[in-house]
Design an enzyme around this catalytic site. Structure first.
Site, PDB file in Angstrom:
ATOM      1  N   TYR A 141      -5.600  25.835  -7.135  1.00 55.22           N
ATOM      2  CA  TYR A 141      -4.477  26.540  -6.502  1.00 55.22           C
ATOM      3  C   TYR A 141      -4.837  26.980  -5.093  1.00 55.22           C
ATOM      4  O   TYR A 141      -5.998  27.029  -4.706  1.00 55.22           O
ATOM      5  CB  TYR A 141      -4.042  27.745  -7.345  1.00 55.22           C
ATOM      6  CG  TYR A 141      -5.017  28.898  -7.378  1.00 55.22           C
ATOM      7  CD1 TYR A 141      -4.871  29.973  -6.504  1.00 55.22           C
ATOM      8  CD2 TYR A 141      -6.070  28.915  -8.280  1.00 55.22           C
ATOM      9  CE1 TYR A 141      -5.754  31.038  -6.532  1.00 55.22           C
ATOM     10  CE2 TYR A 141      -6.957  29.980  -8.315  1.00 55.22           C
ATOM     11  CZ  TYR A 141      -6.799  31.041  -7.436  1.00 55.22           C
ATOM     12  OH  TYR A 141      -7.683  32.093  -7.459  1.00 55.22           O
ATOM     13  N   CYS A 142      -3.784  27.275  -4.319  1.00 55.61           N
ATOM     14  CA  CYS A 142      -3.928  27.834  -2.972  1.00 55.61           C
ATOM     15  C   CYS A 142      -2.795  28.847  -2.799  1.00 55.61           C
ATOM     16  O   CYS A 142      -2.332  29.424  -3.770  1.00 55.61           O
ATOM     17  CB  CYS A 142      -3.911  26.740  -1.904  1.00 55.61           C
ATOM     18  SG  CYS A 142      -2.352  25.839  -1.807  1.00 55.61           S
ATOM     19  N   ARG A 143      -2.334  29.044  -1.571  1.00 52.55           N
ATOM     20  CA  ARG A 143      -1.271  30.019  -1.345  1.00 52.55           C
ATOM     21  C   ARG A 143       0.078  29.492  -1.825  1.00 52.55           C
ATOM     22  O   ARG A 143       0.828  30.181  -2.492  1.00 52.55           O
ATOM     23  CB  ARG A 143      -1.198  30.383   0.146  1.00 52.55           C
ATOM     24  CG  ARG A 143      -0.354  31.609   0.435  1.00 52.55           C
ATOM     25  CD  ARG A 143      -0.354  31.929   1.913  1.00 52.55           C
ATOM     26  NE  ARG A 143       0.519  31.016   2.652  1.00 52.55           N
ATOM     27  CZ  ARG A 143       1.805  31.215   2.867  1.00 52.55           C
ATOM     28  NH1 ARG A 143       2.405  32.292   2.408  1.00 52.55           N
ATOM     29  NH2 ARG A 143       2.526  30.340   3.543  1.00 52.55           N
TER      30      ARG A 143
END
Length: 101
Positions: free
Chosen positions: A64-66
């Site tokens: 995941y990221c932002r």
């Protein structure tokens, strides 16, 4: 593979041999991360590649990221490096409703 938050969490909980990978920057991580994540910043270029190459290819990676864009790119890179099981969290931390530490 792109998964909705519900699919990502359900599969993560059902799977064994998993790693939760956060590919955001250090400042983003300091705002909170999904529990039990490891952080490897995708913006670090070759250093990112080197750290990824050191990981166990037999494990399953939930990434995941932002917002889901960098983590999608991380999945592509990892697939090219021979990782067969990578799962991108669509919507990233912006849409995450689960626990944060």
């Amino acid at each position: 593979m792109n998964l909705s938050q519900e699919e990502w969490v359900a599969q993560l909980e059902a799977d064994e041999n998993v790693v939760i990978l956060d590919v955001r920057t250090e400042s983003e991580v300091n705002e909170g991360m999904i529990p039990n994540s490891i952080n490897i910043d995708i913006h670090k270029g070759q250093e990112f590649i080197s750290e990824i190459e050191a990981l166990d290819r037999d494990k399953k990676y939930y990434i995941y990221c932002r917002s889901g864009a960098r983590s999608a790119k991380a999945c592509e890179i990892m697939n090219e490096l021979g990782f067969e099981h990578t799962y991108n969290l669509l919507g990233g931390m912006l849409e995450w409703e689960g626990e944060v530490e």
